[in-house]
Scaffold this active site. Sequence first.
Site, PDB file in Angstrom:
ATOM      1  N   GLY A  19     -24.419 -57.421 -33.644  1.00  0.00           N
ATOM      2  CA  GLY A  19     -23.508 -56.284 -33.645  1.00  0.00           C
ATOM      3  C   GLY A  19     -22.283 -56.502 -32.790  1.00  0.00           C
ATOM      4  O   GLY A  19     -22.371 -57.049 -31.684  1.00  0.00           O
ATOM      5  N   SER A  20     -21.118 -56.058 -33.298  1.00  0.00           N
ATOM      6  CA  SER A  20     -19.863 -56.217 -32.560  1.00  0.00           C
ATOM      7  C   SER A  20     -19.274 -54.877 -32.138  1.00  0.00           C
ATOM      8  O   SER A  20     -18.079 -54.759 -31.901  1.00  0.00           O
ATOM      9  CB  SER A  20     -18.834 -56.968 -33.423  1.00  0.00           C
ATOM     10  OG  SER A  20     -18.570 -56.249 -34.633  1.00  0.00           O
ATOM     11  N   GLY A  21     -20.130 -53.865 -32.056  1.00  0.00           N
ATOM     12  CA  GLY A  21     -19.674 -52.568 -31.563  1.00  0.00           C
ATOM     13  C   GLY A  21     -19.559 -52.571 -30.050  1.00  0.00           C
ATOM     14  O   GLY A  21     -19.481 -53.625 -29.412  1.00  0.00           O
ATOM     15  N   PHE A  22     -19.568 -51.401 -29.459  1.00  0.00           N
ATOM     16  CA  PHE A  22     -19.395 -51.302 -28.007  1.00  0.00           C
ATOM     17  C   PHE A  22     -20.486 -52.056 -27.257  1.00  0.00           C
ATOM     18  O   PHE A  22     -20.214 -52.806 -26.324  1.00  0.00           O
ATOM     19  CB  PHE A  22     -19.383 -49.834 -27.573  1.00  0.00           C
ATOM     20  CG  PHE A  22     -18.126 -49.099 -27.935  1.00  0.00           C
ATOM     21  CD1 PHE A  22     -16.939 -49.364 -27.277  1.00  0.00           C
ATOM     22  CD2 PHE A  22     -18.131 -48.144 -28.935  1.00  0.00           C
ATOM     23  CE1 PHE A  22     -15.767 -48.693 -27.609  1.00  0.00           C
ATOM     24  CE2 PHE A  22     -16.974 -47.455 -29.270  1.00  0.00           C
ATOM     25  CZ  PHE A  22     -15.791 -47.735 -28.615  1.00  0.00           C
ATOM     26  N   GLU A 185     -12.584 -32.660 -34.799  1.00  0.00           N
ATOM     27  CA  GLU A 185     -11.336 -33.424 -34.780  1.00  0.00           C
ATOM     28  C   GLU A 185     -10.783 -33.600 -36.188  1.00  0.00           C
ATOM     29  O   GLU A 185      -9.570 -33.493 -36.407  1.00  0.00           O
ATOM     30  CB  GLU A 185     -11.583 -34.769 -34.101  1.00  0.00           C
ATOM     31  CG  GLU A 185     -11.838 -34.631 -32.604  1.00  0.00           C
ATOM     32  CD  GLU A 185     -12.359 -35.895 -31.948  1.00  0.00           C
ATOM     33  OE1 GLU A 185     -12.195 -36.038 -30.710  1.00  0.00           O
ATOM     34  OE2 GLU A 185     -12.941 -36.744 -32.644  1.00  0.00           O
ATOM     35  N   GLN A 335     -20.263 -44.580 -24.377  1.00  0.00           N
ATOM     36  CA  GLN A 335     -20.566 -44.959 -23.002  1.00  0.00           C
ATOM     37  C   GLN A 335     -22.006 -45.438 -22.829  1.00  0.00           C
ATOM     38  O   GLN A 335     -22.271 -46.341 -22.026  1.00  0.00           O
ATOM     39  CB  GLN A 335     -20.289 -43.790 -22.058  1.00  0.00           C
ATOM     40  CG  GLN A 335     -18.866 -43.731 -21.545  1.00  0.00           C
ATOM     41  CD  GLN A 335     -18.483 -44.982 -20.761  1.00  0.00           C
ATOM     42  OE1 GLN A 335     -19.281 -45.551 -20.030  1.00  0.00           O
ATOM     43  NE2 GLN A 335     -17.256 -45.409 -20.925  1.00  0.00           N
TER      44      GLN A 335
END
Length: 486
Positions: A19-22, A185, A335
Site C-alpha cells: 500500500g502507498s497510502g498514508f 464537504e 492520522q
Amino acid sequence: MPDQIAPTHSGRHRVVIVGSGFGGLFAARKLARLDVDVLLISSTTHHLFQPLLYQVATGILSEGVIAPATRDVLSRKRNITVLFGHVRDIDVDRKVVTADALDTTNTYDYDTLIVAAGAGQSYFGHDEFARYAPGMKSIDDALELRGRIFGSFELAELAASGGYLEDVPRLMTFVVVGAGPTGVEMAGQIAELSRRTIAKDFRYINPKDTKVILLDAAPQVLPAFGDRLGVKAQKKLEQLGVEVQLGAKVIDVDANGINVEDADGNKRRIIALCKVWAAGVQASPLGKILGDQTGAEVDRAGRISVNPDLTLPGHPEIFVVGDMMSLDKLPGVAQVAIQGGRFAAKQVKNRLKGKPTDPQFHYKDKGSMATISRFSAVASVGKLRLSGFLAWLMWLAVHLFYIIGFKSQFTTFFHWLVSFLGRARGERTSTEQQIYGRLAIHKLGDSFTPSADLPRRATTEGGQPLVDPDAPDDVVPQAYGAHPGR
C-alpha cells in the site's frame, strides 16, 4: 535479447510494505536510511491525499496535485524499491506476498511485512449501487464524479434549449449519501459550484435553481464532531441551499433516482441523475486473508484485530496499520495511518538494533476538521471546538502541511486562492471515458481481465522469474516480476 536474471539477494533484512497510502508511505520514509531493503507494492502508482478528493470532483484541484507519483516521492530513498501490483494473497507461514500486474503474477518474500492496503467504499451489501452512485475513494471515482456533476448541468442546458423543461429538475438535482466529513464537504462544494462558480455560464438554465440533498440514516450531521458542531454545520449547509434529510436510509439506487426509507417507516423516491456515495468504508480483502491464517478476528467492515503493538497474533513480523486495523475503536482517519506507519517502522528499527520495542501503540488525536464552504469549517481539536472562519484557516494550514512536496503545496494554495477569493475553477475538464468507464467495465463482466499481451510470468518466493522458454526475446523478465534488492 536473452532472458535476464533477477538481482541477487543482498542478505539484508527485507521489509515489504503493501500500500502507498498514508500508512505505507510514512512507514517507507521512516525506514529510508536504515540498513534494510524496503519493497513497497501498490495497486496504484501514486500516493493519494484522499481528504481532498472532493475538490478534484468539483473542479478546484487537479488529480496530480493530490496524487503525486509514489516513485517520485521516494526517488531519493536508495534502499526503497517501488513496484506496481495488486496483492491478492499473503502466505504468513512461508512469508510470501503474491501480487498480480496485468499478465504477470509475482511473489516476494519478506522478513517483516507492513500491511497498509487501506479501505474502499462500502455499499452495505449493495455493491450494485456503485454503478449509479460512485464513491469517493480513488482518483477514478473523483474524475467520474467530476464528469457526472458538470455533465448534469450540460444535459440540463441541452434539455432546456430543446424545450424539454420537464427533464431539467431531474438533471439539476444532486443527492449526496452520507453526512460525515466527505459528504458534508461534497454537498457544500456542489452548492457553491452551482450558486457561485457557474451561476452565469448558461443561457437556458439558472444554476442557482440546483437542488442539493444530503442524506443520512443517522440523526445528525457530522456525528463524530459532537452535537454542537453538528448543528452548526447543518445550519451552514442549509444557508448554502443544501437540503439536509436525516434519519433517511437508502434502500435502492438506479439511473434516475434513489429510494429512501425514513425513520417512521415511510418510503419515498427522489428523482436525480447525479448521486454521490459518501457513506461507509470496507477494509481491503487482505484483512480476511490474514485473519483466516492467524486467527485474528475480522469485523463486518473487514478490519482485522491487531495486538497493542499493531502486530498479528503469533506473527510479530507482520504489522497492520491504517484503515485495515481494528484497535481500541480508533477511527479510520489519516492520522491513525500516519502514526501507525511510523510506529511500525520504529519497531523494525529497534528490533534490528537490539533495542527494546514499545509494547503499545499510542495514538495522539490531533483532531478532526471538515470544510462546509469557503471561509467556513468546523474543527474539533482536543477540548477545543471551533467553527467558522478560524476553523477554516486551521483546515487550510493542516491540509497544506500534509500535502506531499513543496510544488504541490504551492499549486494547491494557488488554486485555493483562485477558487475561494474569485469564482473560477480551473479543473472542469471531463471526458466520456471518465464518465462511462465504470459502466463499460461493468458490462464486460467479472471474467474481463486487463492485458498488455505479455507472456504470463511467475516468480518464486525469492523473486526469481519462472521464465517461459517460448517467450519473445524482447520481453525482459526483470521488468515484469524480478525481485529487487537481493
